[in-house]
Design a protein around this motif. Structure first.
Motif, PDB file in Angstrom:
ATOM      1  N   ALA A  10      -7.684   3.444  -4.573  1.00  0.00           N
ATOM      2  CA  ALA A  10      -6.291   3.704  -4.196  1.00  0.00           C
ATOM      3  C   ALA A  10      -5.937   5.186  -4.347  1.00  0.00           C
ATOM      4  O   ALA A  10      -5.281   5.768  -3.489  1.00  0.00           O
ATOM      5  CB  ALA A  10      -5.357   2.847  -5.034  1.00  0.00           C
ATOM      6  N   ARG A  24       0.836  -1.204   0.000  1.00  0.00           N
ATOM      7  CA  ARG A  24       0.000   0.000   0.000  1.00  0.00           C
ATOM      8  C   ARG A  24       0.870   1.253   0.000  1.00  0.00           C
ATOM      9  O   ARG A  24       0.587   2.224  -0.692  1.00  0.00           O
ATOM     10  CB  ARG A  24      -0.924  -0.035   1.218  1.00  0.00           C
ATOM     11  CG  ARG A  24      -2.249   0.570   0.973  1.00  0.00           C
ATOM     12  CD  ARG A  24      -3.255   0.261   2.043  1.00  0.00           C
ATOM     13  NE  ARG A  24      -2.738   0.432   3.380  1.00  0.00           N
ATOM     14  CZ  ARG A  24      -3.052  -0.335   4.408  1.00  0.00           C
ATOM     15  NH1 ARG A  24      -3.881  -1.318   4.280  1.00  0.00           N
ATOM     16  NH2 ARG A  24      -2.548  -0.115   5.589  1.00  0.00           N
ATOM     17  N   TYR A  35      -7.410   7.141  -1.577  1.00  0.00           N
ATOM     18  CA  TYR A  35      -6.664   6.857  -0.356  1.00  0.00           C
ATOM     19  C   TYR A  35      -5.375   7.679  -0.319  1.00  0.00           C
ATOM     20  O   TYR A  35      -5.021   8.269   0.696  1.00  0.00           O
ATOM     21  CB  TYR A  35      -6.361   5.356  -0.272  1.00  0.00           C
ATOM     22  CG  TYR A  35      -5.833   4.888   1.058  1.00  0.00           C
ATOM     23  CD1 TYR A  35      -6.684   4.744   2.152  1.00  0.00           C
ATOM     24  CD2 TYR A  35      -4.496   4.565   1.220  1.00  0.00           C
ATOM     25  CE1 TYR A  35      -6.206   4.300   3.370  1.00  0.00           C
ATOM     26  CE2 TYR A  35      -4.012   4.116   2.435  1.00  0.00           C
ATOM     27  CZ  TYR A  35      -4.873   3.986   3.507  1.00  0.00           C
ATOM     28  OH  TYR A  35      -4.392   3.550   4.719  1.00  0.00           O
ATOM     29  N   LYS A  82      -7.116   0.772   4.778  1.00  0.00           N
ATOM     30  CA  LYS A  82      -7.780   0.840   3.477  1.00  0.00           C
ATOM     31  C   LYS A  82      -8.918  -0.164   3.457  1.00  0.00           C
ATOM     32  O   LYS A  82      -8.776  -1.287   3.898  1.00  0.00           O
ATOM     33  CB  LYS A  82      -6.778   0.522   2.378  1.00  0.00           C
ATOM     34  CG  LYS A  82      -7.407   0.299   1.026  1.00  0.00           C
ATOM     35  CD  LYS A  82      -7.029   1.332   0.057  1.00  0.00           C
ATOM     36  CE  LYS A  82      -7.527   1.069  -1.343  1.00  0.00           C
ATOM     37  NZ  LYS A  82      -8.798   0.458  -1.517  1.00  0.00           N
TER      38      LYS A  82
END
Length: 108
Positions: A81, A43, A84, A75
């Motif tokens: 993504a 991540r 985030y 997450k």
């Protein structure tokens, strides 16, 4: 095992892997911790790929700041993504770790 029990066990496993919860019964806690660290690293790399300005600006502070953010805000599947990564940048600005982004004015 019923579907509800299976769903509960899967949710507990995900909580352990993504949110640092205790390992569910029947799982090796040390192995889950290794997997959780791998997922966190993945991540972190993805956010750095999507927002290269963040590790570039933060330097050696990027990893500990990201890890602190990820520990507070794991997450989920409900956030993409890029969202985030942008939320991480907003968190950094709110904490004062990054300056406010400058607005750009364009002439037509």
């Amino acid at each position: 095992m019923s579907r509800e029990e299976l769903a509960a066990r899967q949710a507990a496993l995900l909580d352990s892997l993504l949110a640092g919860a205790e390992a569910p019964s029947g799982f090796d806690a040390s192995r889950l911790r290794i997997e959780a660290d791998v997922l966190l690293s993945k991540r972190r790399r993805l956010v750095a790929y999507l927002r290269p300005d963040l590790p570039e600006t933060l330097g050696s502070r990027y990893r500990p700041l990201f890890d602190a953010y990820a520990a507070e805000r794991p997450k989920t599947t409900s956030i993409r993504a890029r969202e985030y990564a942008d939320a991480f940048a907003e968190w950094l600005v709110a904490r004062g770790d990054l300056p406010q982004p400058r607005r750009r004015w364009f002439r037509r």
